[in-house]
Design an enzyme around this catalytic site. Sequence first.
Site, short mmCIF file in Angstrom:
data_model
loop_
_atom_site.label_atom_id
_atom_site.label_comp_id
_atom_site.label_asym_id
_atom_site.label_seq_id
_atom_site.Cartn_x
_atom_site.Cartn_y
_atom_site.Cartn_z
N LYS A 122 33.48 13.18 -14.42
CA LYS A 122 33.68 12.08 -15.37
C LYS A 122 35.13 11.60 -15.36
O LYS A 122 35.39 10.40 -15.27
CB LYS A 122 33.29 12.53 -16.79
N GLN A 125 31.88 17.16 -24.62
CA GLN A 125 30.83 17.59 -23.69
C GLN A 125 29.87 18.55 -24.39
O GLN A 125 30.29 19.47 -25.09
CB GLN A 125 31.48 18.27 -22.46
N ASP A 185 29.83 8.12 -25.97
CA ASP A 185 28.50 8.70 -25.76
C ASP A 185 27.43 7.98 -26.57
O ASP A 185 26.24 8.13 -26.31
CB ASP A 185 28.50 10.18 -26.20
N1 GUN Z 1 25.75 17.05 -21.62
C1 GUN Z 1 24.73 16.63 -20.85
N2 GUN Z 1 24.63 15.28 -20.88
C2 GUN Z 1 25.63 14.85 -21.69
C3 GUN Z 1 26.06 13.56 -22.10
O1 GUN Z 1 25.51 12.52 -21.76
N3 GUN Z 1 27.14 13.54 -22.93
C4 GUN Z 1 27.76 14.67 -23.34
N4 GUN Z 1 28.79 14.55 -24.16
N5 GUN Z 1 27.38 15.87 -22.98
C5 GUN Z 1 26.32 15.96 -22.15
#
Ligand code: GUN
Length: 302
Positions: free
Chosen positions: A50, A94, A117
């Site tokens: 990311k 996350q 998110d």
């Molecule tokens: N863990 C798995 N998918 C995601 C996501 O889309 N956002 C976040 N913050 N954590 C995740």
Amino acid sequence: METRILDGKEIGRRIREEVGREIEEKKLSPGLTVVLVGDDPASKVYVKSKTKACQELGIRGERVLLDESISTAQLLQVINRLNLDDQVDGILVQLPLPRHIDKKLVLEAVDPSKDVDGFHPVNVGRLCTGDFTLAPCTPMGIMEMLRMEKIAVKGAHAVIVGRSDIVGKPMAMLLLHSHATITICHSRTRDLAQVCRRADILVAAVGRTALVGRDFIKEGATVIDVGMNRIEDREEAMQLFGEDSERFKRFQDKGYALVGDVHPREPLGRAGALTPVPGGVGPLTIAHLVKNTLLAHEARHC
Ligand code: GUN
């Protein structure tokens, strides 16, 4: 029927390119901070990709790595500091968080204008009304792919398997806003295969290896596989990939493989279009995260 394989890497690259061009043309300097608690190996890989995707486009991508033992109160302090930092446009915590952390409190602490998110209840509510800026990255990436691949959504029957807050529910809302007819299925749905067979667009997001088989798919349907399941069992891999396949050979070399919620072979020749795993939805999620960071920056500054 020839099944069209939807190349998420290529579509993701196009989305990121558009974001990069806008940043350059408008001379913007957006910033994303990803918060990772603990050292779950899969999460570490996701977080790294990311921030890397951001940095490649001239977005400040920073990581805040916190010890597994951090308390909810301490994590809330970190988030508050990021909320107040004007250089930070996007905050992503996350998931999953360690069990002792109060996830709800944490997600609600993120400033909704920085919530890339789209998990904050304010943004969830706005997504429901249709008047939204920041919505969850995976379903948004999928909508972008459907648009780019000219797959008709208006009037289509979309069936979503899975009712998570991250994918299933927001996916349903986005498809609904685009005038699809929506069915949401889950573990208690009766006659799941029969319900799925009515779908023009079938989205599988339940985390069950190869759940969606040939009998779930209407001829010509678009099948979108959001699953990402790790398999390590040799028998299972042989059954899924076929003994003489390249994928089975690779499984034997590595000792594991990633498989979606859709069977890797059964839709071929029946589905009209299919996203592969890996290389389908995953790259779209990251592409939309950089887009959300740009949107958050623009909403806050422009
Ligand atoms: N863990 C798995 N998918 C995601 C996501 O889309 N956002 C976040 N913050 N954590 C995740």
